[in-house]
Each structure stands twice: as structure tokens, then as C-alpha cells.
Write a protein that holds these residues in place. Structure first.
Motif, PDB file in Angstrom:
ATOM      1  N   VAL A 395     -11.006  22.905  33.721  1.00 33.58           N
ATOM      2  CA  VAL A 395     -11.803  21.781  33.208  1.00 33.58           C
ATOM      3  C   VAL A 395     -11.054  20.471  33.454  1.00 33.58           C
ATOM      4  O   VAL A 395     -11.635  19.483  33.939  1.00 33.58           O
ATOM      5  CB  VAL A 395     -12.103  21.975  31.693  1.00 33.58           C
ATOM      6  CG1 VAL A 395     -12.721  20.721  31.100  1.00 33.58           C
ATOM      7  CG2 VAL A 395     -13.019  23.167  31.489  1.00 33.58           C
ATOM      8  N   GLY A 396      -9.747  20.492  33.162  1.00 30.92           N
ATOM      9  CA  GLY A 396      -8.921  19.290  33.365  1.00 30.92           C
ATOM     10  C   GLY A 396      -8.939  18.854  34.820  1.00 30.92           C
ATOM     11  O   GLY A 396      -9.142  17.672  35.130  1.00 30.92           O
ATOM     12  N   ALA A 398     -11.169  19.532  37.080  1.00 31.34           N
ATOM     13  CA  ALA A 398     -12.513  19.054  37.437  1.00 31.34           C
ATOM     14  C   ALA A 398     -12.702  17.615  36.967  1.00 31.34           C
ATOM     15  O   ALA A 398     -13.205  16.761  37.713  1.00 31.34           O
ATOM     16  CB  ALA A 398     -13.567  19.966  36.811  1.00 31.34           C
ATOM     17  N   LEU A 399     -12.263  17.329  35.745  1.00 31.12           N
ATOM     18  CA  LEU A 399     -12.383  15.966  35.198  1.00 31.12           C
ATOM     19  C   LEU A 399     -11.587  14.981  36.031  1.00 31.12           C
ATOM     20  O   LEU A 399     -12.071  13.905  36.395  1.00 31.12           O
ATOM     21  CB  LEU A 399     -11.888  15.930  33.746  1.00 31.12           C
ATOM     22  CG  LEU A 399     -12.888  16.403  32.691  1.00 31.12           C
ATOM     23  CD1 LEU A 399     -12.249  16.362  31.315  1.00 31.12           C
ATOM     24  CD2 LEU A 399     -14.145  15.509  32.713  1.00 31.12           C
ATOM     25  N   ALA A 400     -10.346  15.385  36.379  1.00 26.98           N
ATOM     26  CA  ALA A 400      -9.492  14.512  37.185  1.00 26.98           C
ATOM     27  C   ALA A 400     -10.160  14.216  38.516  1.00 26.98           C
ATOM     28  O   ALA A 400     -10.163  13.070  38.993  1.00 26.98           O
ATOM     29  CB  ALA A 400      -8.130  15.180  37.398  1.00 26.98           C
ATOM     30  N   LEU A 402     -13.339  14.219  39.170  1.00 25.77           N
ATOM     31  CA  LEU A 402     -14.488  13.350  38.926  1.00 25.77           C
ATOM     32  C   LEU A 402     -14.046  11.889  38.804  1.00 25.77           C
ATOM     33  O   LEU A 402     -14.616  10.980  39.411  1.00 25.77           O
ATOM     34  CB  LEU A 402     -15.173  13.803  37.628  1.00 25.77           C
ATOM     35  CG  LEU A 402     -16.653  13.516  37.510  1.00 25.77           C
ATOM     36  CD1 LEU A 402     -17.416  14.311  38.569  1.00 25.77           C
ATOM     37  CD2 LEU A 402     -17.160  13.870  36.118  1.00 25.77           C
ATOM     38  N   VAL A 403     -12.964  11.688  38.033  1.00 26.27           N
ATOM     39  CA  VAL A 403     -12.431  10.341  37.838  1.00 26.27           C
ATOM     40  C   VAL A 403     -12.040   9.736  39.190  1.00 26.27           C
ATOM     41  O   VAL A 403     -12.353   8.581  39.506  1.00 26.27           O
ATOM     42  CB  VAL A 403     -11.221  10.366  36.884  1.00 26.27           C
ATOM     43  CG1 VAL A 403     -10.457   9.041  36.897  1.00 26.27           C
ATOM     44  CG2 VAL A 403     -11.668  10.719  35.472  1.00 26.27           C
TER      45      VAL A 403
END
Ligand SMILES: *[C@@H]1O[C@H](CO)[C@@H](O)[C@H](O)[C@H]1NC(C)=O
Ligand SMILES: *[C@@H]1O[C@H](CO)[C@@H](O)[C@H](O)[C@H]1NC(C)=O
Ligand SMILES: *[C@@H]1O[C@H](CO)[C@@H](O)[C@H](O)[C@H]1NC(C)=O
Ligand SMILES: *[C@@H]1O[C@H](CO)[C@@H](O)[C@H](O)[C@H]1NC(C)=O
Ligand SMILES: *[C@@H]1O[C@H](CO)[C@@H](O)[C@H](O)[C@H]1NC(C)=O
Ligand SMILES: *[C@@H]1O[C@H](CO)[C@@H](O)[C@H](O)[C@H]1NC(C)=O
Ligand SMILES: *[C@@H]1O[C@H](CO)[C@@H](O)[C@H](O)[C@H]1NC(C)=O
Ligand SMILES: *[C@@H]1O[C@H](CO)[C@@H](O)[C@H](O)[C@H]1NC(C)=O
Ligand SMILES: *[C@@H]1O[C@H](CO)[C@@H](O)[C@H](O)[C@H]1NC(C)=O
Ligand SMILES: *[C@@H]1O[C@H](CO)[C@@H](O)[C@H](O)[C@H]1NC(C)=O
Ligand SMILES: *[C@@H]1O[C@H](CO)[C@@H](O)[C@H](O)[C@H]1NC(C)=O
Ligand SMILES: *[C@@H]1O[C@H](CO)[C@@H](O)[C@H](O)[C@H]1NC(C)=O
Length: 424
Positions: A395-396, A398-400, A402-403
Motif C-alpha cells: 500500500v505504501g 502504491a501511494l508513493a 501515485l504521489v
């Protein structure tokens, strides 16, 4: 002919004892200890004695209810002259059960329970490979009451003697020592097992008249069990096995009404006593609750310096069981770790022991060997925990990602619009 009928009688006696033992129906015994005209101890109780003994090809279990023909034995006394008040009952060929009391003025308790059995008695111990008297005792009989009150416990309570499969299960107990009068006191001390049973099933103040069936624990599933701390220390006082875990038993058995019951039961650390032993390549942890007796055996392979949980055994005498449950599996391979390190599993883990019995563990950390400084060594995590760790990592990531994409898009957009201004 006479020979024949004698053998026949003995067989009938064995069958009778066996049936009583299996069904768990104990008889009720009433005895009192007097000194002159003063009664000092009075008891009404049922007890089922269970003994594992050796035969030529293995072991057998004898289950004998304390017969109501048992009589007051010579060791009984009201105390005085440096002796403690004691109740000793004898039965059959030299068997006896003795309860010794002590008091601090406010409370009295059984501080020594002694069981003596005669392995030469072939009616109770057929084919025993040893003979003669065996004496076992324990200081923790879990019988405690206020002075001038009657101790009462309808529920079964198992007292184990020595941990090698010898136990006494008391039920329907009414008993008083240090009696102020000739009759049992009206005021009663109710044992904790009955308090739990009655608050769950009978919220009224009326005493449960009978049977253990009404005291069956409510079938609502329990939540996550509380984590208990169970450290085992050597004779010289140093910790040799460290364990902390929440435990949940999943047991399938036949109830007294002949239905199959599957029950999930949590172990309550505050009501669980623990003990154990350690040597070079094996370590054992015993957990003892009122009616439940659970043990874990760990083995160390000194060649590979790896350890694992190799055995689990359980004996349980729950109120609605048609007969006591007793089972073990000595060829397990769970909780594998390395000498000097601890094994850790925060996630729920299911350890299958027998078809009818499995154990769920929660927030577990154990170290059965190579403990130094009373501290857990570096932890080796179970696969479940590692899998659970992967989720936040994914999840981390994926978020990174996306950012990063948003940032790049913004920069490109900004460059473009900047370029646009310049052309105008
Ligand atoms: C016991 O009681 C009987 C009658 O109640 C009396 O005769 C006897 O002396 C008493 N014995 C003792 C030791 O108090
Ligand atoms: C031991 O022998 C008895 C009688 O021969 C038999 O019934 C029993 O199953 C045997 N037990 C084991 C563990 O082999
Ligand atoms: C043990 O049992 C045997 C056989 O029944 C009997 O001969 C012996 O006297 C008993 N021992 C005691 C101490 O009662
Ligand atoms: C076990 O005892 C019974 C009677 O008590 C006897 O008939 C049988 O032969 C014995 N079995 C062994 C293996 O000793
Ligand atoms: C209980 O009493 C017996 C006899 O006095 C003694 O031998 C034994 O060690 C005692 N057991 C415990 C656990 O104190
Ligand atoms: C118990 O009862 C006796 C006799 O009635 C009395 O003397 C004693 O003080 C009582 N003890 C307590 C702790 O209540
Ligand atoms: C029961 O206990 C209470 C409080 O300890 C006391 O006041 C009362 O007298 C006792 N009743 C009897 C019958 O001993
Ligand atoms: C305690 O005993 C164990 C073995 O029984 C031994 O390995 C250990 O060194 C001893 N610790 C102390 C402090 O004596
Ligand atoms: C208990 O065991 C049964 C049969 O093995 C299984 O179906 C059930 O899911 C288990 N329940 C829990 C809560 O572990
Ligand atoms: C219990 O149920 C089984 C099968 O359902 C049956 O064979 C057995 O006879 C029953 N036993 C009793 C004591 O009712
Ligand atoms: C101990 O580990 C060694 C090496 O892994 C292995 O060969 C051996 O069979 C193991 N011993 C036992 C008793 O499991
Ligand atoms: C058992 O050992 C662990 C690790 O050293 C410690 O945190 C825990 O407090 C100990 N528990 C008890 C009951 O001694």
C-alpha cells in the motif's frame, strides 16, 4: 466352581468400576472428624480418582470414584499437639485420600492433599507392571474458605498430582474445617468455578440445586483471548523458558445428553497457574486452569541448533462432558526457531493437535531454549506476520508511486504553461 464364581464376581466389580469411571458418576461420601464430642471437620463430597499406570505394553488409565463405603482413616485428627487438622479416608486394598488443613484465623484451606494407591490391587489396576503403594501429594488443592463458613463447590475441580496423569476431580463438595459448632455453618464460601457458572447461567441468587449440566458455560463465542505470561524457571532460579501468548481451545466432545458439542474456550491468564521444566534438549510448559490442563513440549536438535514445538496434551473435565477429555499428540512440528532466538507470531495461528482438538494462538512469543538475561532473544517472525507486513509495504509503495505520478504530471503541466506564456 468356587474359583469360577470368584473370578466372575471380580470381573463384575471391574466392569462396575469401569462404567462408573467412564460415565464420570461419582458417589457421594459423608464423613466427619471428631475429638471427643466436638466435631471439627465435616465433609460431603464426590471424587473421581484418575491414575495413569504402566502395563507391559504401554500405559493405562484407571478411573475410580471414591466409594461411599470409604471410611475414616487413622491419620484423621482435629489437630493439636503440633499436628494439623486432617481428614483421611481409606478404601479398598490400602488406598487413601487425605486432606490436611491450615488456617490463618480468617481463612482455612487444604494445604496438603495426599493420594495413596496400591498398584497391587488388580481389581483397579489390572496388569500393572509395578506393585505396591504409591504416594503423591500437592500443596495446591484450590480449596479455600472463610473461617466459620462452609466451603461449597458443585462444579468439578481437577487437582493434579505430579503432572504424570494422576488427578483427583472433586464435585458436589460441601466441607468445613475448624467448625464452630456441630453442624456445617449456614454461611457459605462458594468456589470461583460455581460463581462463574451461576453468573453466566443463573443470575438469580438461588443456589443451583444440582447438576453440572445447568452450569455449562454459555455457548457464545469468546473474543480474542487475553495474553498471558508464562515463564519457567530452573531450580537455581534462572528463567529457562519464556512464553507469552493468548490461547483459545477448540474442542469437540460428546455432551452428557449425547450430542456432539464444539466449544471454543479462552484461557484466562489470571485463573491459570503455570509450571514447567527444562533440560538440555527438552522443555515443558504446563498450564493449569480449574478444569483444564494443557501442556506444551519443546524439543531442541543440538546438531542443527533448531527447536520446535513437538507435543501438546490436554485433559479437560468440563461440566457437560459425558466423560473427561484427554488427548495428546507428540509428533508435532510447530513454532520452529533457532537456539538463542525467540519465535514470534502476532497474528492468529491455528495449531491442529487431534481431529477433535486444535489450539488458536494470539500474540505469541516463546523461547524454550538458550534464554539469557531473562530476556527474549532476537525474534524470528512467523510467515503470517511477514505476509501481514507485506500489505502495508505494498500500500505504501502504491501511494508513493501515485504521489510521484501526480508530481511529474504537475511539473510537466507547469513547464507547458510556462512555455505557453513565453510564446505570447
Ligand atoms: C460427651 O457427651 C456425653 C453425653 O452428651 C457425655 O456424657 C460425655 O461426658 C461427653 N464426653 C466428653 C469427652 O465431653
Ligand atoms: C496392550 O495389550 C492389551 C492386551 O493384549 C491390548 O488390549 C492393548 O491394546 C495393548 N495396548 C497397546 C498400547 O498396545
Ligand atoms: C495392596 O494390595 C494387595 C493385593 O490386594 C494386598 O495384599 C496388600 O495388603 C495391599 N497393601 C496394603 C498396604 O494394603
Ligand atoms: C491382564 O489381567 C487379566 C485379568 O486381570 C488377565 O486375564 C490377562 O491375561 C492379563 N493380561 C496380561 C497381558 O497380562
Ligand atoms: C504432604 O504431607 C506429606 C505427609 O506429611 C508429606 O510427605 C508431603 O511432602 C506433603 N506434600 C506437600 C506438597 O507439602
Ligand atoms: C468463629 O466462630 C466462633 C464461635 O462462634 C467465634 O468464637 C469466632 O470469633 C469466629 N471467628 C471469626 C473469624 O468470625
Ligand atoms: C454469616 O456471616 C455474617 C457476616 O460475616 C454474620 O454477621 C452472620 O452472623 C453469619 N451467620 C451465621 C449463621 O453464622
Ligand atoms: C542454572 O542451571 C542451569 C542448568 O540447570 C545452568 O545452565 C545455568 O548456568 C545455571 N545458572 C546459574 C546462574 O547458576
Ligand atoms: C474449530 O474447529 C473446527 C473443526 O476443526 C473448525 O471447523 C472451526 O473453524 C474451528 N473454530 C475456530 C474458532 O477455530
Ligand atoms: C449416543 O448416540 C450414539 C449415536 O448417535 C448411539 O449409538 C449411542 O447408543 C448413544 N448413547 C447413549 C448413552 O444414549
Ligand atoms: C537434527 O538436525 C540434523 C541436521 O538438520 C538432522 O540430520 C537430524 O536428523 C536432526 N535430528 C533429529 C533428531 O531430528
Ligand atoms: C517473563 O519474561 C519476560 C521477558 O523477560 C518478561 O517481560 C515478563 O515480565 C516475565 N513475566 C513474568 C511473569 O515473570
Amino acid at each position: 466352581m468356587a474359583q469360577y464364581s470368584k473370578t466372575h464376581l471380580q470381573l463384575v466389580k471391574i466392569a462396575f468400576i469401569a462404567i462408573l469411571g467412564c460415565v464420570g458418576v461419582a458417589q457421594a461420601l459423608t464423613v466427619e472428624v471428631r475429638d471427643g464430642n466436638t466435631t471439627c471437620i465435616k465433609a460431603e463430597l464426590s471424587a473421581l480418582i484418575s491414575v495413569v499406570y504402566s502395563v507391559s505394553n504401554g500405559t493405562r488409565t484407571a478411573r475410580v470414584p471414591l466409594p461411599d463405603s470409604a471410611t475414616l482413616g487413622g491419620g484423621s485428627s482435629c489437630g493439636g499437639d503440633g499436628r494439623a487438622p486432617s481428614l483421611v479416608v481409606t478404601f479398598g486394598s490400602g488406598h487413601s485420600l487425605g486432606l490436611r488443613f491450615s488456617s490463618d484465623g480468617n481463612q482455612y484451606s487444604v494445604d496438603n492433599l495426599t493420594l495413596e494407591y496400591n498398584l497391587s490391587d488388580s481389581a483397579i489396576f489390572p496388569n500393572s507392571s509395578s506393585a505396591g503403594l504409591v504416594t503423591l501429594s500437592t500443596a495446591s488443592a484450590q480449596i479455600l474458605a472463610g473461617i466459620n463458613t462452609t466451603y461449597r463447590c458443585v462444579s468439578d475441580s481437577v487437582v493434579s498430582l505430579g503432572g504424570d496423569g494422576v488427578s483427583v476431580t472433586f464435585s458436589d463438595v460441601k466441607m468445613e474445617a475448624y467448625m464452630p459448632g456441630a453442624d456445617l455453618s449456614q454461611n457459605e464460601t462458594i468456589c470461583t468455578a460455581d460463581q462463574r457458572a451461576t453468573t453466566q447461567v443463573l443470575p438469580t441468587t438461588s443456589a443451583p440445586k444440582t447438576s453440572s449440566v445447568t452450569t455449562a458455560p454459555a455457548p457464545t463465542p469468546p473474543g480474542t483471548p487475553e495474553q498471558g505470561h508464562y515463564n519457567v524457571t530452573n531450580d537455581n532460579g534462572t528463567a529457562c523458558l519464556l512464553a507469552q501468548m493468548g490461547l483459545q481451545l477448540n474442542l469437540t466432545y460428546t455432551s452428557s445428553s449425547n450430542t456432539t458439542v464444539q466449544q471454543i474456550v479462552n484461557l484466562h491468564p489470571s485463573q491459570t497457574r503455570h509450571t514447567g521444566s527444562c533440560d538440555q534438549t527438552s522443555a515443558t510448559l504446563w498450564l493449569l486452569e480449574d478444569r483444564t490442563n494443557l501442556s506444551f513440549s519443546f524439543a531442541l536438535n543440538s546438531t542443527s541448533n533448531k527447536y520446535h514445538l513437538s507435543g501438546i496434551s490436554l485433559s479437560a473435565v468440563w461440566p457437560d462432558m459425558s466423560e473427561p477429555f484427554s488427548g495428546s499428540n507428540g509428533s508435532l512440528d510447530y513454532l520452529r526457531g533457532t537456539l538463542g532466538r525467540s519465535y514470534m507470531c502476532s497474528a492468529e495461528q491455528t495449531l491442529s493437535v487431534l481431529t477433535a482438538f486444535s489450539l488458536n494462538t494470539f500474540q505469541l512469543q516463546v523461547q524454550p531454549f538458550g534464554v539469557s538475561g531473562e530476556q527474549f532473544g532476537a525474534a524470528e517472525e512467523c510467515q503470517l506476520d511477514e505476509d501481514n507486513m507485506l500489505i502495508p509495504i505494498i500500500v505504501g509503495a502504491a501511494l508513493a508511486g501515485l504521489v510521484l505520478i501526480v508530481l511529474i504530471a504537475y511539473l510537466i503541466g507547469r513547464k507547458r504553461s510556462h512555455a505557453g506564456y513565453q510564446t505570447i
